[in-house]
Design a protein around this motif. Sequence first.
Motif, PDB file in Angstrom:
ATOM      1  N   GLN A   1      39.727  30.375  34.199  1.00  0.00           N
ATOM      2  CA  GLN A   1      38.357  30.255  34.521  1.00  0.00           C
ATOM      3  C   GLN A   1      38.520  29.996  36.272  1.00  0.00           C
ATOM      4  O   GLN A   1      39.480  30.068  36.867  1.00  0.00           O
ATOM      5  N   PRO A   2      37.199  29.920  36.765  1.00  0.00           N
ATOM      6  CA  PRO A   2      37.322  30.003  38.267  1.00  0.00           C
ATOM      7  C   PRO A   2      37.892  28.890  38.994  1.00  0.00           C
ATOM      8  O   PRO A   2      38.874  29.071  39.801  1.00  0.00           O
ATOM      9  N   SER A   3      37.929  27.848  38.199  1.00  0.00           N
ATOM     10  CA  SER A   3      38.428  26.514  38.908  1.00  0.00           C
ATOM     11  C   SER A   3      40.030  26.747  38.854  1.00  0.00           C
ATOM     12  O   SER A   3      40.736  26.140  39.606  1.00  0.00           O
ATOM     13  N   ASP A   4      40.661  27.477  38.046  1.00  0.00           N
ATOM     14  CA  ASP A   4      41.977  27.793  38.065  1.00  0.00           C
ATOM     15  C   ASP A   4      42.510  28.326  39.351  1.00  0.00           C
ATOM     16  O   ASP A   4      43.793  28.048  39.498  1.00  0.00           O
ATOM     17  N   ILE A   5      41.873  28.900  40.166  1.00  0.00           N
ATOM     18  CA  ILE A   5      42.545  29.651  41.306  1.00  0.00           C
ATOM     19  C   ILE A   5      41.639  28.707  42.338  1.00  0.00           C
ATOM     20  O   ILE A   5      41.671  29.210  43.686  1.00  0.00           O
TER      21      ILE A   5
ATOM     22  N   GLY B   1      38.071  30.551  43.340  1.00  0.00           N
ATOM     23  CA  GLY B   1      37.484  30.822  42.198  1.00  0.00           C
ATOM     24  C   GLY B   1      35.758  30.432  42.121  1.00  0.00           C
ATOM     25  O   GLY B   1      35.091  31.064  41.576  1.00  0.00           O
TER      26      GLY B   1
ATOM     27  N   PHE C   1      33.886  32.870  44.149  1.00  0.00           N
ATOM     28  CA  PHE C   1      33.798  34.099  43.240  1.00  0.00           C
ATOM     29  C   PHE C   1      32.636  33.803  42.384  1.00  0.00           C
ATOM     30  O   PHE C   1      31.656  34.570  42.216  1.00  0.00           O
ATOM     31  N   SER C   2      32.633  32.706  41.659  1.00  0.00           N
ATOM     32  CA  SER C   2      31.493  32.323  40.554  1.00  0.00           C
ATOM     33  C   SER C   2      30.061  32.184  41.218  1.00  0.00           C
ATOM     34  O   SER C   2      29.350  32.482  40.468  1.00  0.00           O
TER      35      SER C   2
ATOM     36  N   LEU D   1      36.966  37.746  47.029  1.00  0.00           N
ATOM     37  CA  LEU D   1      38.349  37.656  46.386  1.00  0.00           C
ATOM     38  C   LEU D   1      39.528  38.619  47.397  1.00  0.00           C
ATOM     39  O   LEU D   1      40.668  37.817  47.749  1.00  0.00           O
TER      40      LEU D   1
ATOM     41  N   LEU E   1      36.869  36.555  34.496  1.00  0.00           N
ATOM     42  CA  LEU E   1      36.117  35.878  35.635  1.00  0.00           C
ATOM     43  C   LEU E   1      34.962  36.981  35.823  1.00  0.00           C
ATOM     44  O   LEU E   1      33.756  36.390  35.945  1.00  0.00           O
TER      45      LEU E   1
ATOM     46  N   CYS F   1      31.538  34.965  34.983  1.00  0.00           N
ATOM     47  CA  CYS F   1      30.551  34.817  35.481  1.00  0.00           C
ATOM     48  C   CYS F   1      29.226  35.683  35.825  1.00  0.00           C
ATOM     49  O   CYS F   1      28.406  35.281  36.718  1.00  0.00           O
TER      50      CYS F   1
END
Length: 343
Positions: A87-91, A95, A98-99, A111, A161, A165
């Motif tokens: 998920q975006p929050s994982d990076i 992230g 990106f989203s 990115l 992603l 997204c």
Amino acid sequence: MASAPELNNRIPRIASIRASVLWPLVEQIDRCSGKADLLLACHGILRSQLNDPYAMIPMPRYVAIFEEAALITGEPTLGARLGTLVQPSDIGPIGVLFSISATMRIALERLAKHANAVQGATSSGLFEENGNLVWSYRLDDPRMWPRRQDSEFSVAAICQLLRSCFAWGWRPIEVHFEHVEPRDQTVLKRIFRCPLVFGETANRILVSSEDANRVHRQEDPALLRVLERHVAELGGQSAMPETMTDQVRALIGIYLGHKPITLSALSAELRISVRTLQRRLSEEGTTLRDLVRDNRKMIAATQLAAHVQKARIAEVLGYADSTVFWRAQKAWRGQGSGPGQPG
């Protein structure tokens, strides 16, 4: 024997990756065997180190742990499957950035620009080919091999992603991997939903121009400024100073076999003159020809060890045919790696 400065130019520096990326692996191993702590300890890492999402661990340890985890779990496509859970929050902030991007193109550009906020020693970038957008990813250090799990995880994570997204039904035109073709591609084909190509010079995702440029949302300028600044600060904290050799090597990793690698093309990319590029490389004890040759030698050695056909190796390395590749190999063996030798 090469002098110390020359060796430093030719061997990429070891970098680190955010410790938080190991959590999915640790959880998976815990479920399958309960041996996660033992595996981490064997590589000099404690579980407590993973509690801080901003903590860094050496990239070679991460790559090795990922490969061993696939063996422990008996799942050769472990990396690709875990990539589909990202998920975006994982990076972290990158992230989120990106989203909230308006298009896939903008998200991938951000990115690539801020990749060092997540991990170092990585060549990641975008280029156009036949009207399509190509995202490229490769670890710079040839000593980190095998690394199939990291490659498949990273590519699957970016596809995930893009789907979560922007469009759940999206499919790449093609997906490329640097490792050799596995015997069973069933799971990979189900995950990526597109043709797969193996034995390439880097891992790549091909996105159609239409998909890349389709607008999905309006961006919030104020939020973007905050996130961009935070991500830039994180990248500045973790990044090692880049030499011109580092920058050129990274571009070669992105473009090799897909775009012409010339002094004029790279100087334009780096926004410096051809003369400045030549001078800077010379000051660091190398040349563009040296760097292209070294990159080709590294990839060729890996693929030859994996019994890839020479015609295929010649193709991905950008040689006209296997005869030209054979001549290059002969030059490597007979003339060593001195500056200016054929490559």
